[in-house]
Write an enzyme that holds these catalytic residues in place. Structure first.
Site, PDB file in Angstrom:
ATOM      1  N   MET A  16       0.849  -1.198   0.000  1.00 22.62           N
ATOM      2  CA  MET A  16       0.000   0.000   0.000  1.00 22.62           C
ATOM      3  C   MET A  16       0.879   1.241   0.000  1.00 22.62           C
ATOM      4  O   MET A  16       1.876   1.297   0.744  1.00 22.62           O
ATOM      5  CB  MET A  16      -0.844  -0.063   1.284  1.00 22.62           C
ATOM      6  CG  MET A  16      -1.697   1.150   1.544  1.00 22.62           C
ATOM      7  SD  MET A  16      -2.822   0.852   2.950  1.00 22.62           S
ATOM      8  CE  MET A  16      -1.703   1.053   4.325  1.00 22.62           C
ATOM      9  N   PRO A  17       0.539   2.248  -0.801  1.00 19.22           N
ATOM     10  CA  PRO A  17       1.318   3.493  -0.754  1.00 19.22           C
ATOM     11  C   PRO A  17       1.322   4.097   0.656  1.00 19.22           C
ATOM     12  O   PRO A  17       0.361   3.943   1.403  1.00 19.22           O
ATOM     13  CB  PRO A  17       0.572   4.407  -1.729  1.00 19.22           C
ATOM     14  CG  PRO A  17      -0.136   3.476  -2.660  1.00 19.22           C
ATOM     15  CD  PRO A  17      -0.523   2.288  -1.814  1.00 19.22           C
ATOM     16  N   LEU A  19       1.321   7.242   1.332  1.00 24.19           N
ATOM     17  CA  LEU A  19       0.608   8.517   1.363  1.00 24.19           C
ATOM     18  C   LEU A  19      -0.557   8.468   0.372  1.00 24.19           C
ATOM     19  O   LEU A  19      -0.410   7.936  -0.733  1.00 24.19           O
ATOM     20  CB  LEU A  19       1.551   9.662   0.954  1.00 24.19           C
ATOM     21  CG  LEU A  19       0.962  11.043   1.179  1.00 24.19           C
ATOM     22  CD1 LEU A  19       1.325  11.558   2.569  1.00 24.19           C
ATOM     23  CD2 LEU A  19       1.453  12.056   0.147  1.00 24.19           C
ATOM     24  N   LEU A  21      -4.683  10.411  -0.718  1.00 22.83           N
ATOM     25  CA  LEU A  21      -5.593  11.551  -0.581  1.00 22.83           C
ATOM     26  C   LEU A  21      -6.845  11.108   0.164  1.00 22.83           C
ATOM     27  O   LEU A  21      -7.484  10.127  -0.222  1.00 22.83           O
ATOM     28  CB  LEU A  21      -6.000  12.078  -1.972  1.00 22.83           C
ATOM     29  CG  LEU A  21      -6.989  13.248  -1.937  1.00 22.83           C
ATOM     30  CD1 LEU A  21      -6.261  14.560  -1.611  1.00 22.83           C
ATOM     31  CD2 LEU A  21      -7.737  13.389  -3.266  1.00 22.83           C
ATOM     32  N   TYR A  52     -19.080   9.086   3.325  1.00 17.51           N
ATOM     33  CA  TYR A  52     -18.671  10.408   2.821  1.00 17.51           C
ATOM     34  C   TYR A  52     -19.577  10.853   1.672  1.00 17.51           C
ATOM     35  O   TYR A  52     -19.533  12.010   1.249  1.00 17.51           O
ATOM     36  CB  TYR A  52     -17.205  10.411   2.342  1.00 17.51           C
ATOM     37  CG  TYR A  52     -16.180  10.025   3.384  1.00 17.51           C
ATOM     38  CD1 TYR A  52     -16.511   9.958   4.735  1.00 17.51           C
ATOM     39  CD2 TYR A  52     -14.869   9.735   3.018  1.00 17.51           C
ATOM     40  CE1 TYR A  52     -15.569   9.583   5.684  1.00 17.51           C
ATOM     41  CE2 TYR A  52     -13.921   9.368   3.971  1.00 17.51           C
ATOM     42  CZ  TYR A  52     -14.281   9.285   5.302  1.00 17.51           C
ATOM     43  OH  TYR A  52     -13.342   8.920   6.234  1.00 17.51           O
ATOM     44  N   HIS A 110     -15.879   0.991   9.225  1.00 19.06           N
ATOM     45  CA  HIS A 110     -15.640   2.400   9.551  1.00 19.06           C
ATOM     46  C   HIS A 110     -15.448   2.626  11.061  1.00 19.06           C
ATOM     47  O   HIS A 110     -14.681   3.499  11.474  1.00 19.06           O
ATOM     48  CB  HIS A 110     -16.802   3.257   9.043  1.00 19.06           C
ATOM     49  CG  HIS A 110     -16.428   4.660   8.732  1.00 19.06           C
ATOM     50  ND1 HIS A 110     -16.864   5.326   7.613  1.00 19.06           N
ATOM     51  CD2 HIS A 110     -15.643   5.548   9.387  1.00 19.06           C
ATOM     52  CE1 HIS A 110     -16.363   6.547   7.601  1.00 19.06           C
ATOM     53  NE2 HIS A 110     -15.618   6.709   8.673  1.00 19.06           N
TER      54      HIS A 110
HETATM   55  N1  LIG Z   1     -11.868   6.578   9.539  1.00 15.23           N
HETATM   56  C1  LIG Z   1     -12.353   7.668  10.083  1.00 15.23           C
HETATM   57  O1  LIG Z   1     -13.166   7.643  11.006  1.00 15.23           O
HETATM   58  C2  LIG Z   1     -11.902   8.993   9.545  1.00 15.23           C
HETATM   59  C3  LIG Z   1     -12.232  10.190  10.212  1.00 15.23           C
HETATM   60  C4  LIG Z   1     -11.781  11.391   9.683  1.00 15.23           C
HETATM   61  C5  LIG Z   1     -11.017  11.394   8.529  1.00 15.23           C
HETATM   62  N2  LIG Z   1     -10.732  10.217   7.878  1.00 15.23           N
HETATM   63  C6  LIG Z   1      -9.924  10.183   6.624  1.00 15.23           C
HETATM   64  O2  LIG Z   1      -8.712  10.915   6.828  1.00 15.23           O
HETATM   65  C7  LIG Z   1      -8.626  11.961   5.865  1.00 15.23           C
HETATM   66  C8  LIG Z   1      -7.853  13.138   6.401  1.00 15.23           C
HETATM   67  O3  LIG Z   1      -8.347  13.552   7.663  1.00 15.23           O
HETATM   68  P1  LIG Z   1      -8.983  14.995   7.926  1.00 15.23           P
HETATM   69  O4  LIG Z   1      -9.614  15.499   6.695  1.00 15.23           O
HETATM   70  O5  LIG Z   1      -9.803  14.869   9.143  1.00 15.23           O
HETATM   71  O6  LIG Z   1      -7.744  15.909   8.370  1.00 15.23           O
HETATM   72  P2  LIG Z   1      -6.352  16.390   7.722  1.00 15.23           P
HETATM   73  O7  LIG Z   1      -6.075  15.694   6.464  1.00 15.23           O
HETATM   74  O8  LIG Z   1      -5.365  16.308   8.835  1.00 15.23           O
HETATM   75  O9  LIG Z   1      -6.628  17.918   7.474  1.00 15.23           O
HETATM   76  C9  LIG Z   1      -7.485  18.355   6.467  1.00 15.23           C
HETATM   77  C10 LIG Z   1      -7.674  19.864   6.625  1.00 15.23           C
HETATM   78  O10 LIG Z   1      -6.416  20.542   6.432  1.00 15.23           O
HETATM   79  C11 LIG Z   1      -6.483  21.398   5.289  1.00 15.23           C
HETATM   80  N3  LIG Z   1      -5.195  21.219   4.580  1.00 15.23           N
HETATM   81  C12 LIG Z   1      -4.841  20.212   3.748  1.00 15.23           C
HETATM   82  N4  LIG Z   1      -3.581  20.346   3.343  1.00 15.23           N
HETATM   83  C13 LIG Z   1      -3.091  21.475   3.920  1.00 15.23           C
HETATM   84  C14 LIG Z   1      -1.851  22.133   3.880  1.00 15.23           C
HETATM   85  N5  LIG Z   1      -0.847  21.673   3.153  1.00 15.23           N
HETATM   86  N6  LIG Z   1      -1.711  23.268   4.610  1.00 15.23           N
HETATM   87  C15 LIG Z   1      -2.735  23.751   5.370  1.00 15.23           C
HETATM   88  N7  LIG Z   1      -3.951  23.151   5.445  1.00 15.23           N
HETATM   89  C16 LIG Z   1      -4.126  22.021   4.730  1.00 15.23           C
HETATM   90  C17 LIG Z   1      -7.701  20.956   4.504  1.00 15.23           C
HETATM   91  O11 LIG Z   1      -8.329  22.045   3.878  1.00 15.23           O
HETATM   92  P3  LIG Z   1      -8.543  22.193   2.267  1.00 15.23           P
HETATM   93  O12 LIG Z   1      -9.305  20.999   1.788  1.00 15.23           O
HETATM   94  O13 LIG Z   1      -9.335  23.455   2.188  1.00 15.23           O
HETATM   95  O14 LIG Z   1      -7.174  22.312   1.674  1.00 15.23           O
HETATM   96  C18 LIG Z   1      -8.624  20.414   5.614  1.00 15.23           C
HETATM   97  O15 LIG Z   1      -9.321  21.462   6.253  1.00 15.23           O
HETATM   98  C19 LIG Z   1     -10.091  12.256   5.531  1.00 15.23           C
HETATM   99  O16 LIG Z   1     -10.264  12.972   4.342  1.00 15.23           O
HETATM  100  C20 LIG Z   1     -10.637  10.857   5.456  1.00 15.23           C
HETATM  101  O17 LIG Z   1     -10.297  10.247   4.229  1.00 15.23           O
HETATM  102  C21 LIG Z   1     -11.153   9.029   8.382  1.00 15.23           C
END
Ligand SMILES: NC(=O)c1ccc[n+]([C@@H]2O[C@H](COP(=O)([O-])OP(=O)(O)OC[C@H]3O[C@@H](n4cnc5c(N)ncnc54)[C@H](OP(=O)(O)O)[C@@H]3O)[C@@H](O)[C@H]2O)c1
Length: 309
Positions: A16-17, A19, A21, A52, A110
């Protein structure tokens, strides 16, 4: 999929990669664009979920990117409203249909449902069937504690390949990651750059921002990297898979620029020390279908519905 040096080996001989999105809270229209931009920038892992409500747009983004399906690691998740043996089968078929693919690389539960664990087990047994059929190349869980994992493993036969959990500099999950290591489970970090503490702070007057902390800023300055790149490199140096979310092409590219430097053991430890042990997301012990009443509509007519956050 061609194996890259940075890829993580899973416990079933697939890889798995390190990193990918994430697309939680990515609005449907922006999701397809973000997925396309990420794949064009070199990403090869996309993390979505039935909950989602954007699996369809993930599939669209994949198609638009022109990257072959067999070069992409697609992760999606079974939502709790579909736990149980037969419900899980219907939900998995619906996810594949929405994604426009006949297999996923990783299928995750999940959430654990500690109060409805029989349904959790029944769903996981169906997932073992998807693995056997080759429609899921690996299966795993999300938000499971060591106790949940132990309970699952006493009643099922496939050790989860991955546990996707909240993990960032303020919540480093030391005990859980040590447990994963012992069992050969790969840690996949959600909110890897601490997003949950910014977009949903438990205390709005004291937003915790890993991207503006002096420790991160000093390392960003030393390596001529951005704070997000430093935190993502910390994840990778730990051996975790990180799945940062962004809908902005500039940030999507920025977040992928982490493969040409490495933190020292001391620098990794300096970031580890930011841990305050406080979870930003929901307590997995409290999750069940009575508290989280949101349910997935798996009929084809609902495929284009968007979730309101
Ligand atoms: N399994 C679970 O229960 C669960 C729960 C939560 C999340 N997830 C997964 O984990 C992924 C990531 O988690 P997350 O979305 O909670 O948090 P995150 O990836 O830590 O942070 C995302 C936030 O940071 C911003 N951002 C992204 N890159 C940035 C950068 N280089 N500089 C400054 N700000 C930046 C994004 O805004 P913009 O989009 O405006 O750039 C967004 O508001 C989710 O998308 C999902 O796939 C899973």
């Amino acid at each position: 999929m061609k194996k890259l040096e940075s890829d993580l080996s899973l416990n079933n001989s697939t890889h798995m990669p390190a990193l990918g999105l994430g697309v939680f809270q990515s609005p449907p229209k922006e999701t397809a664009e973000a997925v396309e931009a990420a794949l064009r920038a070199g990403y090869r892992l996309i993390d979505t979920a039935a909950a989602y409500m954007n699996e369809k747009q993930v599939g669209e983004g994949i198609k638009r990117s022109g990257v072959n399906r067999d070069e992409i690691f697609v992760v999606t998740k079974l939502w709790i409203s579909d736990y149980g043996s037969e419900q899980a089968k219907v939900a998995f078929d619906a996810s594949l249909r929405r994604l426009g693919t006949d297999y996923v690389n990783l299928y995750l539960m999940h959430q654990p449902m500690p109060n409805e664990f029989a349904r959790t087990i029944a769903a996981y047994r169906s997932m073992e069937g998807f693995l056997k059929e080759g429609r899921a190349k690996a299966i795993g869980v999300s938000n499971f504690s060591p106790a949940h994992l132990e309970k699952l493993m006493t009643e099922t036969s496939v050790v989860p390949a991955v546990n996707q959990v909240e993990l960032h500099p303020f919540f480093v999950q030391k005990e859980l990651t040590a447990f994963h290591k012992k069992l050969g489970i790969i840690t996949q970090s959600w909110s890897p750059i601490g997003g949950i503490h910014r977009y949903r702070p438990s205390d709005p007057s004291a937003v915790l921002d890993a991207l503006s902390h002096p420790v991160t800023l000093a390392l960003a300055d030393k390596y001529k990297k951005t704070p997000a790149q430093v935190v993502l490199r910390w994840q990778i140096d730990h051996g975790y898979c990180a799945i940062p979310k962004s809908v902005h092409e500039g940030r999507i590219k920025e977040n992928f620029g982490v493969f040409n430097f490495k933190l020292t053991a001391e620098e990794i430890a300096d970031i580890d020390q930011l841990d305050n042990g406080v979870r930003g997301g929901p307590n997995p012990e409290a999750i069940d279908t009575k508290t989280f009443t949101f349910a997935i509509n798996n009929s084809p007519e609902a495929d284009s519905a968007a979730r309101q956050y």
